[in-house]
Design an enzyme around this catalytic site. Sequence first.
Site, PDB file in Angstrom:
ATOM      1  N   CYS A  42       0.832  -1.210   0.000  1.00 20.44           N
ATOM      2  CA  CYS A  42       0.000   0.000   0.000  1.00 20.44           C
ATOM      3  C   CYS A  42       0.866   1.259   0.000  1.00 20.44           C
ATOM      4  O   CYS A  42       1.376   1.668   1.057  1.00 20.44           O
ATOM      5  CB  CYS A  42      -0.932  -0.021   1.207  1.00 20.44           C
ATOM      6  N   CYS A  74      -0.515   4.148   2.173  1.00 18.31           N
ATOM      7  CA  CYS A  74      -0.333   3.972   3.624  1.00 18.31           C
ATOM      8  C   CYS A  74       1.128   4.197   4.026  1.00 18.31           C
ATOM      9  O   CYS A  74       1.398   4.821   5.043  1.00 18.31           O
ATOM     10  CB  CYS A  74      -0.714   2.559   4.066  1.00 18.31           C
ATOM     11  N   ASP A  75       2.062   3.673   3.243  1.00 18.17           N
ATOM     12  CA  ASP A  75       3.455   3.604   3.716  1.00 18.17           C
ATOM     13  C   ASP A  75       4.450   4.453   2.929  1.00 18.17           C
ATOM     14  O   ASP A  75       5.621   4.557   3.330  1.00 18.17           O
ATOM     15  CB  ASP A  75       3.935   2.132   3.682  1.00 18.17           C
TER      16      ASP A  75
END
Length: 324
Positions: free
Chosen positions: A147, A150-151
């Site tokens: 992701c 997200c990261d």
Amino acid sequence: MEEHRKDLLIIGAGPAGLGAAVYAYRAGLDFAITDKFSAGGQIITTEHIDNYPGFYEDISGYDLMQKITEHVRKFGIAIQEFCEIKSIKEKKSKSKIMKTTGLKQYICESEDKRFVTNTIIIATGAGPKKLGAENEEEFIGRGISFCATCDGALYRDMDIAVIGGGNAAIEEAIFLTKFASKVYIIHRRDELRASKRVQEKAFANTKIKFLLSSEILKFEGKDKIEYIALKNKKTNSTEKIKISGVFEYVGIVPNSSILSGMADMDANGFLITDKNLQTSAEGIFAAGDVRDTPLKQVITAVADGALAATSAEKYIAGFLNNVV
Ligand SMILES: Cc1cc2nc3c(=O)[nH]c(=O)nc-3n(C[C@H](O)[C@H](O)[C@H](O)COP(=O)(O)OP(=O)(O)OC[C@H]3O[C@@H](n4cnc5c(N)ncnc54)[C@H](O)[C@@H]3O)c2cc1C
């Protein structure tokens, strides 16, 4: 255990499940919709969508799904979030309802809820496929991510790699150049599968370096990833690259195990459906990425949901074969 009796249970509140909910509402069905997490599905992890009609200005997957979820909630539909359906069984003992309607009944259970229903739409989508390279499991969450939204920000000014050659991989690689100093795109074939427009954007980005015809053999590092060992499939040569993070976009695996032994699947576990999106189990329909559809996108998932809900309505009314 709390028991609910319904005409229809929609399992999964991603694009397919939410599309089904809109149509089930309009058909006047008494239905429930559940998701094991919060509503939205896998698309909420992507930063930029420009192929959903009507949303041509910058919209993230999260914002698009917020709009679709709001639409569903505006109809008064309560999405039962954090409610994972763990089992589906056919109800064997014939109840009065079964005798009068002639329809099968299914019992679907989560940890604390039981749904007794005549029809089910499986809209459980899919999850990321893994590479299967050495030490991969060990580094998931410690340098390996699925992701970028997200990261991605964790890799500011670092060198990272994106694995895959399709639209998801290339779009996420472009997004990651916002943070990383260099993004390697590693793909096992000698050309990308992404659409031409997406490829052109990537080729024009000076932070992206392409390593085609290459596959990852091994992840290495102490506490986090530090190196990847690569093999060039054309020359058979190997090399080691220093890297801080790896984002994998090499395909998806369907969340279909809930129907194991009950409905036909293809060799990769995708549910096989007929033209009405009914699986081989009577009264159980499948929509979106979980079925063996050749195009796995938000627009096709939403459309599948609409068709599956319409088919469920016709099935309950006893004239499914008239669906065109
Ligand atoms: C990085 C990335 C980028 C993408 N970019 C695009 C793009 O730009 N445009 C586009 O159109 N598509 C894009 N896609 C594809 C798109 O996300 C999918 O095609 C779409 O989300 C499929 O919708 P779905 O409802 O079938 O499944 P999903 O979105 O996977 O939703 C399934 C839902 O079911 C729930 N669930 C699973 N099992 C259970 C259970 N047992 N009980 C209850 N709930 C359960 C899950 O929690 C999930 O919310 C992208 C995908 C990825 C990964």
